[in-house]
Enzyme design. Structure first.
Site, PDB file in Angstrom:
ATOM      1  N   GLY A 242       0.762  -1.242   0.000  1.00 23.01           N
ATOM      2  CA  GLY A 242       0.000   0.000   0.000  1.00 23.01           C
ATOM      3  C   GLY A 242       0.795   1.294   0.000  1.00 23.01           C
ATOM      4  O   GLY A 242       0.238   2.347  -0.312  1.00 23.01           O
ATOM      5  N   GLU A 280       3.691  -6.986   1.844  1.00 27.39           N
ATOM      6  CA  GLU A 280       3.377  -7.314   0.441  1.00 27.39           C
ATOM      7  C   GLU A 280       3.430  -6.055  -0.422  1.00 27.39           C
ATOM      8  O   GLU A 280       2.431  -5.658  -1.023  1.00 27.39           O
ATOM      9  CB  GLU A 280       1.958  -7.903   0.342  1.00 27.39           C
ATOM     10  CG  GLU A 280       1.703  -9.154   1.137  1.00 27.39           C
ATOM     11  CD  GLU A 280       0.217  -9.537   1.163  1.00 27.39           C
ATOM     12  OE1 GLU A 280      -0.628  -8.759   0.652  1.00 27.39           O
ATOM     13  OE2 GLU A 280      -0.095 -10.595   1.696  1.00 27.39           O
ATOM     14  N   GLY A 282       4.086  -3.522  -3.530  1.00 26.31           N
ATOM     15  CA  GLY A 282       4.136  -3.609  -4.989  1.00 26.31           C
ATOM     16  C   GLY A 282       4.679  -2.295  -5.539  1.00 26.31           C
ATOM     17  O   GLY A 282       5.863  -2.132  -5.809  1.00 26.31           O
ATOM     18  N   ARG A 283       3.783  -1.311  -5.620  1.00 22.24           N
ATOM     19  CA  ARG A 283       4.086  -0.036  -6.281  1.00 22.24           C
ATOM     20  C   ARG A 283       5.361   0.641  -5.775  1.00 22.24           C
ATOM     21  O   ARG A 283       6.154   1.138  -6.576  1.00 22.24           O
ATOM     22  CB  ARG A 283       2.914   0.906  -6.059  1.00 22.24           C
ATOM     23  CG  ARG A 283       3.078   2.249  -6.725  1.00 22.24           C
ATOM     24  CD  ARG A 283       1.990   3.237  -6.294  1.00 22.24           C
ATOM     25  NE  ARG A 283       0.730   2.644  -6.008  1.00 22.24           N
ATOM     26  CZ  ARG A 283      -0.327   2.625  -6.841  1.00 22.24           C
ATOM     27  NH1 ARG A 283      -0.237   3.194  -8.016  1.00 22.24           N
ATOM     28  NH2 ARG A 283      -1.443   2.047  -6.478  1.00 22.24           N
ATOM     29  N   ARG A 319      -4.004   3.653 -16.044  1.00 25.77           N
ATOM     30  CA  ARG A 319      -4.147   4.377 -14.775  1.00 25.77           C
ATOM     31  C   ARG A 319      -4.773   5.777 -14.921  1.00 25.77           C
ATOM     32  O   ARG A 319      -5.650   6.132 -14.134  1.00 25.77           O
ATOM     33  CB  ARG A 319      -2.800   4.462 -14.036  1.00 25.77           C
ATOM     34  CG  ARG A 319      -2.171   3.073 -13.751  1.00 25.77           C
ATOM     35  CD  ARG A 319      -1.056   3.121 -12.729  1.00 25.77           C
ATOM     36  NE  ARG A 319      -1.586   3.450 -11.427  1.00 25.77           N
ATOM     37  CZ  ARG A 319      -1.525   4.629 -10.881  1.00 25.77           C
ATOM     38  NH1 ARG A 319      -0.905   5.614 -11.487  1.00 25.77           N
ATOM     39  NH2 ARG A 319      -2.071   4.844  -9.712  1.00 25.77           N
ATOM     40  N   CYS A 350     -10.539   3.920 -29.417  1.00 26.07           N
ATOM     41  CA  CYS A 350     -11.775   4.618 -29.763  1.00 26.07           C
ATOM     42  C   CYS A 350     -12.627   4.861 -28.524  1.00 26.07           C
ATOM     43  O   CYS A 350     -13.742   4.318 -28.411  1.00 26.07           O
ATOM     44  CB  CYS A 350     -12.525   3.824 -30.812  1.00 26.07           C
ATOM     45  SG  CYS A 350     -11.521   3.658 -32.289  1.00 26.07           S
TER      46      CYS A 350
HETATM   47  N1  LLP Z   1      -1.451  -7.112  -1.220  1.00 24.84           N
HETATM   48  C1  LLP Z   1      -2.705  -7.230  -1.684  1.00 24.84           C
HETATM   49  C2  LLP Z   1      -3.592  -8.235  -1.109  1.00 24.84           C
HETATM   50  C3  LLP Z   1      -3.169  -6.364  -2.694  1.00 24.84           C
HETATM   51  O1  LLP Z   1      -4.408  -6.474  -3.132  1.00 24.84           O
HETATM   52  C4  LLP Z   1      -2.267  -5.397  -3.245  1.00 24.84           C
HETATM   53  C5  LLP Z   1      -2.709  -4.491  -4.315  1.00 24.84           C
HETATM   54  C6  LLP Z   1      -0.963  -5.341  -2.745  1.00 24.84           C
HETATM   55  C7  LLP Z   1      -0.591  -6.215  -1.725  1.00 24.84           C
HETATM   56  C8  LLP Z   1       0.064  -4.375  -3.269  1.00 24.84           C
HETATM   57  O2  LLP Z   1      -0.328  -3.065  -3.110  1.00 24.84           O
HETATM   58  P1  LLP Z   1       0.699  -1.853  -3.429  1.00 24.84           P
HETATM   59  O3  LLP Z   1       1.872  -1.973  -2.475  1.00 24.84           O
HETATM   60  O4  LLP Z   1       1.134  -1.989  -4.817  1.00 24.84           O
HETATM   61  O5  LLP Z   1      -0.098  -0.637  -3.182  1.00 24.84           O
HETATM   62  N2  LLP Z   1      -4.110  -0.911 -10.119  1.00 24.84           N
HETATM   63  C9  LLP Z   1      -4.075   0.052  -9.041  1.00 24.84           C
HETATM   64  C10 LLP Z   1      -3.566  -0.534  -7.759  1.00 24.84           C
HETATM   65  C11 LLP Z   1      -4.343  -1.767  -7.320  1.00 24.84           C
HETATM   66  C12 LLP Z   1      -3.770  -2.410  -6.097  1.00 24.84           C
HETATM   67  C13 LLP Z   1      -4.408  -3.718  -5.853  1.00 24.84           C
HETATM   68  N3  LLP Z   1      -3.901  -4.430  -4.735  1.00 24.84           N
HETATM   69  C14 LLP Z   1      -3.252   1.261  -9.491  1.00 24.84           C
HETATM   70  O6  LLP Z   1      -2.740   1.264 -10.605  1.00 24.84           O
HETATM   71  O7  LLP Z   1      -3.149   2.237  -8.757  1.00 24.84           O
END
Ligand code: LLP
Length: 398
Positions: A242, A280, A282-283, A319, A350
């Site tokens: 997150g 966990e 990601g971004r 996005r 389109c």
């Molecule tokens: N863990 C779980 C259970 C998740 O559902 C997610 C992301 C993460 C970890 C990783 O979250 P992060 O650290 O990346 O915030 N497509 C959207 C973001 C969707 C996130 C979904 N879940 C965007 O482009 O902003």
């Protein structure tokens, strides 16, 4: 690591000449990843979280499952968080051990669970009582014991786009603590086949403000404690991902400050915790490692607007269309004159939602000019599609 001009051309760091790459790709849109960015961020995050618990990073591979990126994570000792059978298969194919894999997700099918159970992955993050029964029955039928964690919904309100909050009462994710008696009854039905190893949560994405996260962790910790008192041998807390990135900034200093603040907040909130701590992310790890390159097909000047029509769009980076996200856009060729023009940078799809930016200040553009859509390493390629029968973009990593 930043995007910088050398002798008039945009480079990623010191050595990646983006104009060369676009040329090599015959001008077609492509993603470029700088793996050093991933390494720096991973090290910074892990460093900021060091404490008396045992930290384990499970990279949320939904953000970007490029092979070279996965390999980089594997080499640094990270595990993965997966959300489908497809992601589990990709992780295993790319050298992750089953014990490095966590399976999250709200709608796990029988086929996906069968794969997770057969491979003996580390932990399944359970999202509903019915899912727990399904796992118990399936584990029993193959005589296996499966490690699960309950995904709690801590009912907190993070400040982010409504489409990417997951820990509020109105969200489909996780379980309220009122589910616990039922969950514990199910566990007792399958003593040989289910084993509760911990709790998990994920309250939302692109969080730049950490209060809701701290509140969620405290709530999770308190349930963890109560279950321990009830006699469950709990060993792991998974606080999800997150942490966001500052998309508007050119330099990444504020991102590193946020990582440090996150680490300090987690260490403080869990200062008396000694078990395993799973995160966990990601971004925050991959968002800044990628740029999407494209070129201008046409300039269209109407009485109202200047459109830069490029050969990428919402099919490659959804996005802006989906979350009103803003990604910085840089020309590949440095323009010395200070005057800028406002462009709508739009793609070939389109749909009027097919834009990368609106009223965006850029030097005067012409047909054939190259552009870099910045900070698109996370949820760029992984959300891309072939809508309108366009090709998927190529990916290059360095
Ligand atoms: N863990 C779980 C259970 C998740 O559902 C997610 C992301 C993460 C970890 C990783 O979250 P992060 O650290 O990346 O915030 N497509 C959207 C973001 C969707 C996130 C979904 N879940 C965007 O482009 O902003």
């Amino acid at each position: 690591m930043s995007l910088e001009f050398h002798q008039g051309r945009l480079f990623f760091g010191k050595d990646i000449d983006l104009t060369e790459i676009l040329k090599k790709n015959q001008g077609h849109a492509c993603y470029v990843y700088h793996l050093q960015v991933v390494k720096e961020r991973y090290q910074s995050l892990v460093g900021s979280l060091q404490s008396d618990y045992q930290l384990k990073v499970h990279y949320a591979m939904k953000a970007n499952a490029n092979k070279d990126i996965l390999k980089t994570f594997k080499e640094m000792g990270s595990g993965v968080d997966t959300v489908s059978g497809g992601e589990i298969a990709i992780a295993l194919d790319n050298g992750f051990q089953a014990s490095d894999v966590i399976f999250s997700g709200v709608a796990k099918s029988k086929e996906e669970l069968a794969l997770a159970i057969e491979k003996g992955i580390k932990q399944i993050n359970v999202e509903s009582p019915q899912e727990l029964i399904r796992i118990g029955e399936m584990a029993k039928s193959v005589n296996k014991k499966v490690a699960v964690a309950f995904r709690m919904n801590p009912e907190v309100s993070p400040e982010t786009h409504p489409y990417i909050t997951t820990g509020m009462s109105e969200n489909k994710f996780g379980m309220d603590k009122s589910f616990l008696p039922e969950l514990l009854r199910i566990l007792r039905r399958f003593p040989q086949n289910l084993y509760l190893r911990g709790l998990t949560m994920h309250i939302g994405s692109q969080l730049l403000e950490l209060t809701a996260l701290a509140e969620g962790i405290q709530k999770l910790r308190s349930i963890y404690h109560d279950l321990g008192v009830l006699g469950f041998a709990m060993e792991s807390l998974d606080i999800g991902g997150g942490v966001g990135i500052h998309y508007k900034n050119n330099d990444d200093e504020e991102d590193f400050t946020l990582i440090q603040n996150y680490g300090a907040m987690v260490r403080e909130t869990l200062k008396d915790y000694r078990g395993e701590l799973i995160i966990e992310p990601g971004r925050v790890l991959v968002g800044r490692c990628g740029v999407l390159l494209c070129q201008v097909e046409y300039i269209k000047q109407t009485p109202y607007k200047s459109f830069a029509i490029v050969n990428t769009g919402m099919h490659h980076l959804i996005r802006p269309a989906l979350y009103q996200a803003s990604h910085r856009i840089l020309p590949l060729k440095e323009q010395k004159e200070a005057s800028k023009k406002l462009y709508d940078v739009v793609g070939p799809i389109c749909e009027s939602s097919d834009f990368l930016a609106k009223n965006y200040p850029l030097p005067k553009l012409k047909q054939g000019d190259g552009l870099a859509i910045c900070d698109s390493g996370a949820y760029g390629y992984s959300m891309a599609s072939t809508y309108n029968a366009h090709a998927m973009p190529n990916e290059f990593s360095f």
